[in-house]
Write a protein that holds these residues in place. Structure first.
Motif, mmCIF file in Angstrom:
data_model
loop_
_atom_site.group_PDB
_atom_site.id
_atom_site.type_symbol
_atom_site.label_atom_id
_atom_site.label_comp_id
_atom_site.label_asym_id
_atom_site.label_seq_id
_atom_site.Cartn_x
_atom_site.Cartn_y
_atom_site.Cartn_z
ATOM 1 N N MET A 44 0.838 -1.206 0.000
ATOM 2 C CA MET A 44 0.000 0.000 0.000
ATOM 3 C C MET A 44 0.871 1.254 0.000
ATOM 4 O O MET A 44 0.554 2.240 -0.687
ATOM 5 N N PHE A 45 1.949 1.230 0.774
ATOM 6 C CA PHE A 45 2.869 2.366 0.824
ATOM 7 C C PHE A 45 3.356 2.728 -0.579
ATOM 8 O O PHE A 45 3.297 3.894 -0.997
ATOM 9 N N PHE A 46 3.816 1.730 -1.326
ATOM 10 C CA PHE A 46 4.303 2.016 -2.677
ATOM 11 C C PHE A 46 3.155 2.392 -3.613
ATOM 12 O O PHE A 46 3.334 3.205 -4.527
ATOM 13 N N GLY A 47 1.977 1.817 -3.382
ATOM 14 C CA GLY A 47 0.827 2.182 -4.203
ATOM 15 C C GLY A 47 0.459 3.639 -4.046
ATOM 16 O O GLY A 47 0.210 4.350 -5.029
ATOM 17 N N PHE A 48 0.447 4.120 -2.800
ATOM 18 C CA PHE A 48 0.107 5.524 -2.582
ATOM 19 C C PHE A 48 1.252 6.447 -2.966
ATOM 20 O O PHE A 48 1.029 7.611 -3.305
ATOM 21 N N SER A 49 2.473 5.928 -2.935
ATOM 22 C CA SER A 49 3.585 6.710 -3.486
ATOM 23 C C SER A 49 3.362 6.960 -4.972
ATOM 24 O O SER A 49 3.571 8.077 -5.476
ATOM 25 N N VAL A 50 2.907 5.933 -5.681
ATOM 26 C CA VAL A 50 2.645 6.060 -7.110
ATOM 27 C C VAL A 50 1.507 7.038 -7.369
ATOM 28 O O VAL A 50 1.625 7.945 -8.204
ATOM 29 N N VAL A 51 0.390 6.866 -6.656
ATOM 30 C CA VAL A 51 -0.767 7.701 -6.969
ATOM 31 C C VAL A 51 -0.511 9.164 -6.628
ATOM 32 O O VAL A 51 -1.007 10.066 -7.309
ATOM 33 N N TYR A 52 0.277 9.418 -5.577
ATOM 34 C CA TYR A 52 0.586 10.823 -5.288
ATOM 35 C C TYR A 52 1.601 11.379 -6.266
ATOM 36 O O TYR A 52 1.580 12.568 -6.586
ATOM 37 N N GLY A 53 2.489 10.521 -6.778
ATOM 38 C CA GLY A 53 3.342 10.968 -7.861
ATOM 39 C C GLY A 53 2.526 11.344 -9.087
ATOM 40 O O GLY A 53 2.776 12.355 -9.745
ATOM 41 N N LEU A 54 1.518 10.537 -9.397
ATOM 42 C CA LEU A 54 0.630 10.832 -10.521
ATOM 43 C C LEU A 54 -0.178 12.104 -10.270
ATOM 44 O O LEU A 54 -0.550 12.811 -11.212
ATOM 45 N N ARG A 55 -0.454 12.380 -8.993
ATOM 46 C CA ARG A 55 -1.279 13.538 -8.661
ATOM 47 C C ARG A 55 -0.495 14.842 -8.732
ATOM 48 O O ARG A 55 -1.014 15.866 -9.178
ATOM 49 N N VAL A 56 0.764 14.834 -8.267
ATOM 50 C CA VAL A 56 1.498 16.095 -8.128
ATOM 51 C C VAL A 56 2.425 16.399 -9.290
ATOM 52 O O VAL A 56 2.946 17.516 -9.368
ATOM 53 N N ASN A 57 2.646 15.438 -10.204
ATOM 54 C CA ASN A 57 3.635 15.706 -11.253
ATOM 55 C C ASN A 57 3.271 16.916 -12.105
ATOM 56 O O ASN A 57 4.143 17.635 -12.585
ATOM 57 N N LEU A 58 1.978 17.167 -12.267
ATOM 58 C CA LEU A 58 1.575 18.320 -13.065
ATOM 59 C C LEU A 58 1.973 19.633 -12.404
ATOM 60 O O LEU A 58 2.209 20.634 -13.087
ATOM 61 N N SER A 59 2.039 19.640 -11.048
ATOM 62 C CA SER A 59 2.361 20.877 -10.339
ATOM 63 C C SER A 59 3.733 21.409 -10.734
ATOM 64 O O SER A 59 3.918 22.618 -10.891
#
Length: 512
Positions: A44-59
């Motif tokens: 789960m830790f790595f899963g949420f690392s991925v999804v937050y990477g997907l979320r903030v990369n546009l910033s």
């Protein structure tokens, strides 16, 4: 050191469990090391690392995607004069040269604010249905598909940007739609997997992947944009999400009863310690009672207040670093990420500390949740006020921003896991509700920031930081008054009632 006795969820060592009797002996609790529940937390830790990477990369990528932060600045604009530029960068902050053939777009600050907030429009839509279905069917399929779908859509970002800002807005909203089920699914899974005395450390470990993902994604995005061009950011992040999904679907099970590699000792420990609450809920849920539940509304209001400052920094900090402090893109990404490193470490440690306080009966569950929430909202507010007066001092600004997000990690063991305390069986559904409300700041905050900072002045950003601090402080006070860690009557089942009465009768008999 073995975890002390796992008790039924209604017999956790808190103020509501005067008559408690453990279902298993102290020495029967298997260690966490190499356990199925710890492996689940790490995945789960790595899963949420991925999804937050997907979320903030546009910033961060947004700085490279636009060919000017404001395509038509006025003669009297304070953009240039907000803070002095480092020597040799007089004309490089606003426009970042990309490799040949990489397009850039003339989006003003308002358009950027809408694009950064677009994700949350979709994110709002799937929280509640995702939590409801995950609580009924199990969370693994929803968490896995949520990450995989978001990753696949991320691969289309360069194409959508080329088609126009409206297409990119729609794509980001669809990404949010897919990711919206992930946190409710996580909560639904922990309702079946996390023994009551291990909840804080397991859930903060898995959820801290969000801060870790932001910490990795922000500097890597800046580096990739400079070396390969901004489209590569979305291809790499999307590919990482698809790879993670393979491991998730191979190794994860909804319930310890159906896990293929769990030991009998661990399975029995988890099932016995959680008790009747560790099963799926039916199709009907007590909606009226939930609507009238003061502790639930305390979670909702407080998460909205906390998320306002979190999402403000998550989506807009790279713009502040670029437009006001004039850091180059690579430094921008690293410094924007630094606060999330602190948040990741503190949130993980807070889980261990919270469990220790509960295990030793130093504080009740209610008081632990209130203490960690109050500290985790008050201190970030204080540091945000300090940021607003740091002016152009780069060191002070970065220090206060880092301390703000770092201190915010304390609340991970407070209000952000409180759903599983008040109604374990419905925890996924409740998190869907609270996260839906908690996502509203993710929609509104970037837009408000865009309007406050239209002239890119220090005064405009001071309004942003003061608003965030005031809202966080209000949430800390509200939760301290109305929050609770007690399981609510409407969440009890017939089995829970019989079990609790049996323990109470046995305890009274032994005492007499």
């Amino acid at each position: 050191m073995p975890i002390p006795n796992g008790c039924s969820i209604n017999a956790s060592p808190s103020d509501e469990s005067e008559y408690s009797e453990p279902l298993i002996e102290n020495d029967a609790a298997p260690p966490q090391c190499c356990s199925a529940r710890l492996n689940l937390a790490i995945l789960m830790f790595f899963g949420f690392s991925v999804v937050y990477g997907l979320r903030v990369n546009l910033s961060v990528a947004m700085v490279a995607m636009v060919n000017a932060t404001d395509p038509q600045p006025s003669e009297n604009s304070s953009i240039i004069d907000a803070c002095p530029r480092p020597s040799g960068t007089e004309n490089t902050s606003q426009t970042l040269q990309q490799p040949e053939g990489i397009p850039q777009y003339p989006w003003d600050s308002k358009t950027q604010g809408w694009l950064l907030g677009a994700f949350f429009f979709g994110y709002l839509c799937t929280q509640i249905p995702g939590g409801y279905l995950a609580g009924h069917y199990g969370g693994s399929i929803f968490l896995g598909v949520g990450v995989l779908g978001t990753a696949a859509l991320t691969l289309l970002t360069p194409l959508a940007a080329q088609l126009g800002s409206y297409w990119l807005f729609a794509l980001r909203a669809l990404e949010g739609f897919g990711e919206g089920v992930t946190f409710p699914a996580m909560m639904a899974m922990w309702a079946r997997w996390a023994p009551p005395l291990e909840r804080s450390r397991l859930m903060t470990l898995s959820g801290s992947g969000a801060n870790f993902g932001a910490f990795l994604a922000l500097p890597l995005t800046g580096f990739i944009c400079q070396k390969l061009g901004w489209p590569a950011v979305f291809y790499i992040c999307g590919g990482a999400g698809c790879l993670w999904a393979v491991f998730w679907f191979v190794f994860v099970s909804d319930d310890p009863r159906t896990h293929r590699r769990i030991s009998k000792e661990e399975r029995d420990y988890i099932i016995n310690s959680i008790g009747p609450q560790g099963t799926a809920h039916g199709w009907s849920v007590p909606l009226v009672h939930m609507l009238l539940s003061v502790p639930l509304w305390a979670i909702i209001i407080t998460q909205m207040c906390s998320n306002w400052s979190y999402y403000t920094l998550l989506t807009s900090l790279p713009s502040y670093m670029n437009n006001i402090l004039h850091f180059d893109l690579q430094s921008n990404g690293f410094l924007s990420a630094l606060p999330y490193l602190g948040g990741w470490l503190v949130s993980t440690l807070s889980g261990v500390a919270a469990d220790a306080l509960i295990e030793r009966r130093t504080l009740s569950v209610t008081n632990v949740r209130k203490l960690f929430t109050f500290i985790g909202l008050l201190l970030p507010a204080v540091f945000l006020v300090a940021v607003s007066y740091a002016g152009c001092d780069h060191v002070l600004t970065v220090t206060f921003l880092t301390l703000s997000t770092t201190a915010g990690g304390v609340s991970a063991s407070g209000v952000f896991m409180n759903q599983i305390d008040i109604a374990p069986r419905y925890a996924g559904f409740l998190l869907g509700i609270t996260n839906t409300f908690g996502t509203i700041p993710g929609v509104v905050a970037p837009i408000v920031t865009g309007y406050f900072t239209e002239d890119h002045s220090l005064a405009g950003w001071r309004k942003v930081f003061w608003a965030s601090a005031g809202i966080s402080f209000s949430g800390a006070i509200f939760y301290t008054i109305f929050g609770s860690g007690k399981i609510q009557p409407w969440a009890m089942t017939d089995e829970d009632s019989v079990e609790t009465e049996g323990r109470r009768s046995r305890t009274i008999t032994q005492s007499t």
